[in-house]
Design a protein around this motif. Structure first.
Motif, PDB file in Angstrom:
ATOM      1  N   UNK A  34     -10.167  -2.606  -1.492  1.00 56.49           N
ATOM      2  CA  UNK A  34     -10.181  -1.146  -1.464  1.00 56.49           C
ATOM      3  C   UNK A  34      -9.264  -0.619  -0.362  1.00 56.49           C
ATOM      4  N   UNK A  35      -8.721   0.566  -0.618  1.00 55.15           N
ATOM      5  CA  UNK A  35      -8.013   1.288   0.421  1.00 55.15           C
ATOM      6  C   UNK A  35      -6.690   0.665   0.840  1.00 55.15           C
ATOM      7  N   UNK A  36      -5.946   0.069  -0.095  1.00 53.27           N
ATOM      8  CA  UNK A  36      -4.656  -0.547   0.220  1.00 53.27           C
ATOM      9  C   UNK A  36      -3.583   0.543   0.178  1.00 53.27           C
ATOM     10  N   UNK A  37      -2.846   0.768   1.250  1.00 56.42           N
ATOM     11  CA  UNK A  37      -1.817   1.822   1.208  1.00 56.42           C
ATOM     12  C   UNK A  37      -0.702   1.465   0.224  1.00 56.42           C
ATOM     13  N   UNK A  38      -0.339   2.409  -0.633  1.00 54.59           N
ATOM     14  CA  UNK A  38       0.849   2.213  -1.471  1.00 54.59           C
ATOM     15  C   UNK A  38       1.984   3.137  -1.053  1.00 54.59           C
ATOM     16  N   UNK A  39       1.713   4.047  -0.131  1.00 53.31           N
ATOM     17  CA  UNK A  39       2.734   4.954   0.377  1.00 53.31           C
ATOM     18  C   UNK A  39       2.328   5.409   1.772  1.00 53.31           C
ATOM     19  N   UNK A  40       3.291   5.911   2.506  1.00 50.23           N
ATOM     20  CA  UNK A  40       3.008   6.456   3.824  1.00 50.23           C
ATOM     21  C   UNK A  40       2.136   7.705   3.708  1.00 50.23           C
ATOM     22  N   UNK A  41       1.300   7.991   4.695  1.00 48.97           N
ATOM     23  CA  UNK A  41       0.512   9.233   4.657  1.00 48.97           C
ATOM     24  C   UNK A  41       1.430  10.447   4.536  1.00 48.97           C
ATOM     25  N   UNK A  42       1.173  11.345   3.583  1.00 49.90           N
ATOM     26  CA  UNK A  42       2.039  12.513   3.392  1.00 49.90           C
ATOM     27  C   UNK A  42       1.663  13.641   4.346  1.00 49.90           C
ATOM     28  N   UNK A  43       1.841  13.383   5.625  1.00 47.10           N
ATOM     29  CA  UNK A  43       1.513  14.350   6.669  1.00 47.10           C
ATOM     30  C   UNK A  43       2.702  14.468   7.608  1.00 47.10           C
ATOM     31  N   UNK A  44       2.628  15.424   8.520  1.00 48.70           N
ATOM     32  CA  UNK A  44       3.739  15.625   9.447  1.00 48.70           C
ATOM     33  C   UNK A  44       5.005  15.986   8.686  1.00 48.70           C
ATOM     34  N   UNK A  45       6.130  15.350   9.010  1.00 47.81           N
ATOM     35  CA  UNK A  45       7.382  15.679   8.308  1.00 47.81           C
ATOM     36  C   UNK A  45       7.378  15.270   6.843  1.00 47.81           C
ATOM     37  N   UNK A  46       6.432  14.401   6.431  1.00 50.35           N
ATOM     38  CA  UNK A  46       6.333  13.993   5.026  1.00 50.35           C
ATOM     39  C   UNK A  46       5.438  14.911   4.207  1.00 50.35           C
ATOM     40  N   UNK A  47       4.873  15.922   4.845  1.00 50.37           N
ATOM     41  CA  UNK A  47       4.004  16.863   4.134  1.00 50.37           C
ATOM     42  C   UNK A  47       4.777  17.546   3.014  1.00 50.37           C
ATOM     43  N   UNK A  48       4.211  17.584   1.833  1.00 46.09           N
ATOM     44  CA  UNK A  48       4.793  18.220   0.650  1.00 46.09           C
ATOM     45  C   UNK A  48       6.078  17.535   0.175  1.00 46.09           C
ATOM     46  N   UNK A  49       6.337  16.322   0.639  1.00 45.35           N
ATOM     47  CA  UNK A  49       7.521  15.588   0.210  1.00 45.35           C
ATOM     48  C   UNK A  49       7.136  14.507  -0.793  1.00 45.35           C
ATOM     49  N   UNK A  50       8.146  13.926  -1.431  1.00 46.22           N
ATOM     50  CA  UNK A  50       7.896  12.781  -2.315  1.00 46.22           C
ATOM     51  C   UNK A  50       7.343  11.625  -1.489  1.00 46.22           C
ATOM     52  N   UNK A  51       6.517  10.769  -2.087  1.00 44.09           N
ATOM     53  CA  UNK A  51       5.927   9.672  -1.313  1.00 44.09           C
ATOM     54  C   UNK A  51       6.993   8.673  -0.866  1.00 44.09           C
ATOM     55  N   UNK A  52       6.780   8.115   0.330  1.00 48.06           N
ATOM     56  CA  UNK A  52       7.646   7.057   0.849  1.00 48.06           C
ATOM     57  C   UNK A  52       6.871   5.746   0.873  1.00 48.06           C
ATOM     58  N   UNK A  53       7.544   4.589   0.687  1.00 49.90           N
ATOM     59  CA  UNK A  53       6.836   3.304   0.675  1.00 49.90           C
ATOM     60  C   UNK A  53       6.041   3.081   1.954  1.00 49.90           C
ATOM     61  N   UNK A  54       4.914   2.407   1.807  1.00 52.24           N
ATOM     62  CA  UNK A  54       4.067   2.110   2.962  1.00 52.24           C
ATOM     63  C   UNK A  54       4.763   1.130   3.900  1.00 52.24           C
TER      64      UNK A  54
END
Length: 532
Positions: A34-54
């Motif tokens: 459970x809870x395996x990251x597949x992308x970086x948290x979409x917060x800070x400068x990544x807020x409202x952006x396309x997902x980036x790889x973990x």
């Protein structure tokens, strides 16, 4: 690179991923992660952006707990179009995820149930996408526990979180459209790159979703970026609501204005992710005051839907499939018989629908130049409440689902059609074969609020045989492309009726099919003065 506790000797299952090793748990004959990251948290400068790889990590990361749910409104019964009813129950099996500042942005995570961590096993893979009106939902809900799907069907089963509501679907100036869909594509890319390590076959991936999750699957069938990431698809109760960019922009502008903000990344990023869903009141006010501009959308509980933006979604799913975009993808698509009855019951409308209110619903949601007359002639014995329910069942899910199957056939592909006709025994039988019932039947998890709502105190034995039938059909389809009944065509219209004794017959909603035969499910427009 994220530091993780050094590896220690353990009999708990481990698997290697492209970002690092993880350790899960043995539960009920399965290995569960459970809870395996597949992308970086979409917060800070990544807020409202396309997902980036973990990011990668050292050592072995514990994968015992679900990731936290994505930011969302607190659901109330009348808001639950396009998904199972509330409440959100705590994190189901597995530990509750921590919610401190270090982890609360880790919404983009996957969970895996597998019969065995054997890279040579090459089992079929089922990937589940939750519903929830495109504004609520998370993979930690207890009724999405995938033990029975994985164990009964000998398949690897994956669930994941994606952004919803303003974070995932609002049309924000400076941000890509359909961020929730981009999250879904990123999760499928993770499956492609990692699922073999869990005993799954990346060449046998079936995506499954119900309600807004079915809308997600339809998006994936349409999106060029999702091509090749899955090979079969199951669409359960597809909503017909896809927005034009103009409508989506207007909706977001109105919601932002209710909060004294502009619909921009800069303004909305100034509101913390967990605070922004408190704009639910602003959403409600915007919906109530914009029927003149938003049409039918203003009479629904949600202002969010995928946007036909010309990029992530070049066209609607119906047009894409009719043009052959998914002809190489085997498809199951269907709906429940009494889709909208759930919302009538949970919004306390039972006994409150008079002829005037039914007439308004027929005019707003029905097809053709005179939908009120057409429905009354097609269903001459229907009460006002029944007409109110019928036209919204048809507009919202029944006819979009049927038309998707027909589009797939026209495009040279294969589709299998079903309808759930078994009536839920809970609530005195008042819910009928309502929206969300197929979720309960697929997962077979009854000791939840959803199970108690649908089944009541004594309905589990009655549900269990049909539940086993649905699970077997879905997992057989994932393995072979054959669910056990003939494919749909536009002559015989063979459809599987899922009831106490499942059977195959012609599509049963013939009166509605004829009413909607010539309707085109186009992107919902922004209503302008000249259009009225």
């Amino acid at each position: 690179m994220t530091a993780v506790e050094p590896r220690t000797a353990t009999d708990e299952p481990e698997a290697g991923t492209t970002t690092g090793r993880i350790r899960g748990r043995h539960e009920g004959g399965l290995a569960v992660f459970r809870g395996i990251p597949f992308a970086e948290p979409p917060v800070g400068p990544d807020r409202f952006m396309a997902p980036r790889p973990a990011r990668t990590w050292d050592g072995v990361r514990e994968a015992f707990a679900f990731g936290p749910p994505p930011p969302q409104e607190i659901p109330v019964p009348e808001t639950f179009a396009f998904g199972p009813p509330p409440p959100h129950e705590s994190h189901g099996s597995g530990d509750a995820a921590p919610t401190d500042d270090r982890t609360d942005g880790d919404w983009l995570t996957v969970n895996v149930w597998t019969p065995g961590v054997d890279p040579a096993a090459a089992r079929p893979v089922i990937v589940w996408i939750y519903g929830g009106a495109y504004k609520v939902g998370s993979s930690d809900e207890p009724y999405y526990d995938a033990h029975r799907i994985a164990g009964d069907g000998d398949v690897v089963t994956v669930t994941f979180n994606h952004r919803v509501g303003i974070e995932g679907f609002a049309q924000i100036d400076g941000a890509p459209a359909n961020r929730g869909v981009l999250d879904q594509i990123a999760a499928l890319e993770w499956v492609r790159d990692n699922i073999a390590a869990f005993g799954g076959d990346p060449a046998q991936v079936t995506v499954v979703g119900e309600s807004a999750g079915a809308g997600a699957v339809a998006c994936l069938l349409t999106a060029p970026a999702a091509r090749g990431l899955f090979h079969r698809a199951i669409v359960q109760s597809l909503p017909g609501t896809f927005f034009s960019p103009e409508l989506a922009e207007d909706v977001t502008a109105a919601i932002a204005a209710e909060m004294g903000l502009r619909p921009t990344v800069a303004d909305l990023s100034g509101v913390a992710p967990r605070v922004l869903p408190a704009a639910g009141a602003a959403v409600s006010r915007a919906l109530r005051s914009h029927q003149d501009r938003w049409g039918a959308v203003a009479l629904t509980p949600t202002p969010f839907s995928p946007v036909v933006d010309g990029d992530v979604l070049p066209v609607t799913p119906w047009r894409a499939l009719a043009d052959g975009a998914a002809r190489d993808v085997d498809l199951i698509v269907g709906h429940t018989r009494d889709e909208y009855r759930l919302f009538v019951a949970t919004s306390e409308l039972v006994g409150q629908i008079d002829d005037a209110r039914a007439a308004e619903a027929l005019r707003v949601f029905g097809p053709g130049p005179d939908p009120e007359r057409a429905y009354r002639e097609a269903f001459p014995d229907a009460s006002p409440e029944r007409l109110f329910e019928l036209v919204q069942s048809d507009w919202l899910m029944r006819m979009p689902s049927l038309h998707l199957a027909e589009a797939q056939v026209r495009g040279g592909g294969r589709a299998h059609m079903y309808e759930v006709t078994w009536s839920a025994p809970g609530n005195g039988g008042a819910l009928g074969a309502c929206h969300g019932l197929d979720v309960l039947l697929l997962f077979g998890v009854y000791d939840t609020d959803l199970g108690r709502l649908f089944l009541g105190p004594d309905g589990v034995p009655e549900a269990e045989r049909l539940s086993a039938h649905v699970r077997r059909a879905w997992t057989d389809f994932a393995a072979t492309g054959d669910p056990g009944w003939p494919a749909y065509d536009t002559e015989q219209r063979l459809t599987r009726l899922l009831d106490t004794e499942p059977r195959t017959s012609a599509y049963p909603e013939e009166a509605s099919r004829r009413l909607w035969r010539d309707h085109v499910f186009a992107p919902l427009p922004l209503v302008r003065d000249r259009d009225r």
